[in-house]
Design an enzyme around this catalytic site. Structure first.
Site, PDB file in Angstrom:
ATOM      1  CG  HIS A 100      -2.260   0.687   0.897  1.00 11.98           C
ATOM      2  ND1 HIS A 100      -3.407   0.497   1.625  1.00 11.98           N
ATOM      3  CD2 HIS A 100      -2.606   1.575  -0.062  1.00 11.98           C
ATOM      4  CE1 HIS A 100      -4.383   1.231   1.146  1.00 11.98           C
ATOM      5  NE2 HIS A 100      -3.923   1.902   0.116  1.00 11.98           N
ATOM      6  CG  ASP A 123      -6.282  -0.397   4.517  1.00  9.34           C
ATOM      7  OD1 ASP A 123      -6.173  -1.424   5.196  1.00  9.34           O
ATOM      8  OD2 ASP A 123      -5.322   0.193   3.994  1.00  9.34           O
ATOM      9  CG  HIS A 125      -4.397  -2.088   8.636  1.00  8.98           C
ATOM     10  ND1 HIS A 125      -4.566  -2.995   7.603  1.00  8.98           N
ATOM     11  CD2 HIS A 125      -4.057  -2.808   9.736  1.00  8.98           C
ATOM     12  CE1 HIS A 125      -4.336  -4.223   8.060  1.00  8.98           C
ATOM     13  NE2 HIS A 125      -4.020  -4.133   9.341  1.00  8.98           N
ATOM     14  CG  ASP A 127      -2.585   2.076   5.548  1.00  8.27           C
ATOM     15  OD1 ASP A 127      -2.256   1.290   6.460  1.00  8.27           O
ATOM     16  OD2 ASP A 127      -3.015   1.692   4.438  1.00  8.27           O
ATOM     17  CG  HIS A 140       2.498  -1.853   4.488  1.00 10.78           C
ATOM     18  ND1 HIS A 140       1.895  -3.069   4.269  1.00 10.78           N
ATOM     19  CD2 HIS A 140       2.879  -1.873   5.790  1.00 10.78           C
ATOM     20  CE1 HIS A 140       1.912  -3.782   5.385  1.00 10.78           C
ATOM     21  NE2 HIS A 140       2.511  -3.073   6.314  1.00 10.78           N
ATOM     22  CG  ASP A 227      -5.085  -2.994   1.920  1.00 10.61           C
ATOM     23  OD1 ASP A 227      -5.207  -4.225   1.802  1.00 10.61           O
ATOM     24  OD2 ASP A 227      -4.174  -2.469   2.582  1.00 10.61           O
ATOM     25  CG  ASP A 229      -5.757  -5.137   4.750  1.00 13.74           C
ATOM     26  OD1 ASP A 229      -6.583  -4.217   4.755  1.00 13.74           O
ATOM     27  OD2 ASP A 229      -4.558  -4.944   5.018  1.00 13.74           O
ATOM     28  CD  GLU A 272      -0.390  -4.333   1.509  1.00  5.17           C
ATOM     29  OE1 GLU A 272       0.087  -5.479   1.627  1.00  5.17           O
ATOM     30  OE2 GLU A 272       0.235  -3.293   1.835  1.00  5.17           O
TER      31      GLU A 272
END
Length: 300
Positions: A100, A123, A125, A127, A140, A227, A229, A272
């Site tokens: 990412h 995402d 997360h 980030d 990332h 992303d 995830d 990712e």
């Protein structure tokens, strides 16, 4: 999105994640027939190939706790130029990664052409770590902070320090793993975060309506940073940092469908996808399916 010309830009970078496998993401997405899927929807697709990634010797950048800072910055500079070039030709830049950290180059390249850019950050997360708050040193976990104007000077310099985005037009969608330092940053910046709790509580229709209201409020276009995830690991197992309790298959497709319906997208990236951790290239196939929904594919 405007027009039907699209350029694929591969970025086989894993240094931002400091974990092997994600550099094979572009090949996995191509192998899952990404280009054919887009062409079937009527797009003129040009595959620009992959950005060259230098070989790194030492993970720690001198004088910092950031891993592979030089290599990540170099790749993002090249990506920024490639995105800028695609937009100059009137083509939609679609970046396929890679970890990412490549969002830095994508967004900085887009900002050269889009005065006020909204961002949807799909995402698990947020980030928004920096050198000061990171626990891992992995870049990332920092790209959104850099795109907001916070981070190491080598990263901020990509595409020009002035090419940042307004936090009032940023939405993080599907978050469920946020570091303590990131929580403080998000609150100080006033960034709207739809955690999985809020998605469960309000449903995707209300969440996406509010998301699109925020990212299109006074903006000239929207970038999607996707992303994998963000999805639940049962749906997308081939990611480097899976977090249980993510978005379902249908919730994710609904999000893509509503973005398409608004017609506000000017750029996008998928990141990712890690084939080394995947099961039968399932995650890449799911990603390509989401791209179909994002660009107009419908059940009926």
């Amino acid at each position: 999105m405007n027009g039907d010309k699209l350029t694929l830009i591969g970025v086989p970078l894993h240094y931002g994640a400091d974990r092997r496998g994600v550099e094979m993401g572009p090949s996995a997405l191509r192998g899952a027939q990404l280009q054919a899927r887009l062409q079937a929807l009527g797009f003129d697709v040009r595959d620009a190939g992959d950005i060259a990634v230098p070989k790194a010797e030492e993970p720690a950048a001198s004088g910092t706790n950031l891993k592979y800072l030089h290599e990540v910055a170099q790749v993002n500079r090249e990506l920024c130029r490639a995105v800028d070039g695609a937009l100059k030709e009137g083509r939609f830049p679609f970046v396929i990664g890679g970890d990412h950290s490549i969002a830095i180059g994508t967004i900085k390249g887009v900002r050269k052409h889009v005065r006020k850019l909204g961002v949807i950050w799909f995402d698990a997360h947020s980030d928004v770590n920096t050198e000061r708050t990171t626990g891992s040193g992995n870049i990332h976990g920092m790209p959104l902070a850099v795109c907001l104007g916070y981070g190491h000077p080598n990263l901020l310099a990509v595409g020009g320090e002035e090419n940042v985005v307004d936090p009032r037009n940023v939405v993080i969608l599907g978050a469920r793993s946020i570091d303590p330092g990131e929580r403080n940053f998000l609150k100080s910046q006033g960034i709207r975060v739809f955690t999985m709790h809020e998605i469960d509580r309000f449903g995707m229709l209300q969440v996406m309506e509010e998301t699109l209201r925020i990212v299109t409020d006074g903006t000239d276009g929207v970038h999607l940073s996707l992303d994998l995830d963000g999805m639940d690991p049962s749906e997308a197992p081939g990611v480097g940092t899976p977090v249980p309790g993510g978005l379902s298959y249908r919730e994710s497709h609904f999000a893509m469908e509503t973005i398409h319906e608004r017609g506000c997208l000017v750029s996008a990236e998928i990141v990712e996808v890690n084939p080394m951790l995947d099961v039968g290239n399932k995650t890449a196939s799911v990603a390509v399916g989401l791209v179909g929904s994002l660009f107009g594919e419908r059940i009926l």
